[in-house]
Design an enzyme around this catalytic site. Structure first.
Site, short mmCIF file in Angstrom:
data_model
loop_
_atom_site.label_atom_id
_atom_site.label_comp_id
_atom_site.label_asym_id
_atom_site.label_seq_id
_atom_site.Cartn_x
_atom_site.Cartn_y
_atom_site.Cartn_z
N HIS A 137 0.84 -1.21 0.00
CA HIS A 137 0.00 0.00 0.00
C HIS A 137 0.87 1.25 0.00
O HIS A 137 0.55 2.24 -0.68
CB HIS A 137 -0.90 0.03 1.24
CG HIS A 137 -1.91 -1.07 1.30
ND1 HIS A 137 -1.83 -2.12 2.18
CD2 HIS A 137 -3.03 -1.28 0.57
CE1 HIS A 137 -2.87 -2.92 2.01
NE2 HIS A 137 -3.61 -2.44 1.03
N SER B 265 0.20 -9.01 1.23
CA SER B 265 -1.26 -9.00 1.26
C SER B 265 -1.70 -8.83 2.71
O SER B 265 -1.05 -9.34 3.63
CB SER B 265 -1.80 -10.33 0.72
OG SER B 265 -3.14 -10.50 1.11
N SER B 266 -2.82 -8.13 2.88
CA SER B 266 -3.35 -7.96 4.24
C SER B 266 -3.74 -9.30 4.85
O SER B 266 -3.85 -9.44 6.06
CB SER B 266 -4.58 -7.05 4.20
OG SER B 266 -4.26 -5.85 3.56
#
Ligand code: PAF
Length: 281
Positions: A37, A187-188
């Site tokens: 992000h 990735s979250s």
């Protein structure tokens, strides 16, 4: 860094900036931020003057209520990351702000055949939910550019199709996948992986890497077959699909001579579903 809970306060903040000619970028997220992000924020800074990040766990794109419930929401950590990345403002609305109870909305748009392939087969209606919220965020911010990560390859295609559908004057910029040192795409959802799952999850990157490295040596069928062998006998790993597809249509590639080819994979590792991809050409 300004924090906005409502679309109205964000619009009021942006109005004079737009009037003075500032270029606005939007980075839509569901929070649980990681360096992938932050790379979107950094790329946004190269393309715009004011960077707005949204954090909203969008209920309409979840096909499994348990997945929605367990989606990580480490808000203090997210805000600290955005602040130190130099983000200008964060939109953090609640569900009712984005889906007012008195608005009876029936969202369904034509996203093309690719909506129903790959992720669309496993998560029915997912891209209607994604495009529904992204359109609401676009309406709230009216950005010049919006940034999305290549890891969700199909999502970027669906958002581009939605932008075409409404003829929106917004440039969509795709940011390369950011990987951990051992190759796992950030990735979250990775925080849900146990130590063993985390080790097993490397198979996604390894199988994709194999296909890219050996692309000239084998036929498409052989490449896919060899990639799938990577997944045999790995405890707790269940392959949903591994495909070499046309990057514009997501249909399986018919020939190695096609212009845009991408290898895409989805697999369940333990109880966590992971996706990854690599652009071949
Ligand atoms: O990629 C995501 O985090 C989400 O799908 C998005 C684009 C923020 C829409 O909720």
């Amino acid at each position: 860094m300004e924090i906005f809970k409502t679309k109205a306060t964000l619009k009021a903040f942006l109005k004079p900036l737009k009037e003075s000619g500032k270029k606005i970028a939007l980075v839509p997220t569901m929070g649980a931020l990681h360096n992938g992000h932050i790379s979107l924020i950094k790329l946004a800074q190269q393309n715009a003057d004011i960077i707005i990040c949204s954090i909203f766990v969008n209920p309409t794109q979840f096909t499994d209520p348990k997945d929605l419930e367990k989606y990580p929401r480490p808000i203090e950590h997210d805000l600290a990351m955005l602040e130190s990345a130099g983000c200008s403002g964060v939109l953090m609305p609640n569900v009712e702000e984005m889906y007012p109870l008195d608005e009876d909305e029936n969202w369904h748009i034509n996203l093309g055949k690719a909506e129903f392939l790959l992720e669309g087969e496993f998560r029915k209606g997912h891209y209607q939910g994604v495009t529904q919220i992204v359109k609401k965020l676009f309406d709230a911010v009216e950005p010049d550019v919006a940034m999305f990560g290549q890891k969700d390859f199909q999502q970027v295609l669906m958002i581009k199709n939605m932008v075409k559908y409404f003829d929106l004057p917004i440039q969509i910029i795709t940011c390369p996948i950011i990987r951990e040192d051992d190759g796992l795409a950030m990735s979250s959802r990775n925080i849900h992986l146990s130590a063993a799952d985390r080790q097993h999850s490397l198979v996604l990157n390894e199988s994709l890497h194999f296909v890219v490295k050996h692309f000239d040596e084998y036929s498409l069928e052989e490449l896919e077959a060899k990639a799938k062998i990577f997944y045999k006998d790995i405890e707790g790993v269940e392959l949903d699909y591994f495909t070499i597809a046309n990057g514009n249509t997501l249909e399986p590639a018919a020939s190695k001579d096609e212009e845009n080819l991408v290898a895409l994979v989805a697999a369940k590792v333990g109880s966590t579903r992971l996706i990854d991809n690599m652009i071949i050409k």
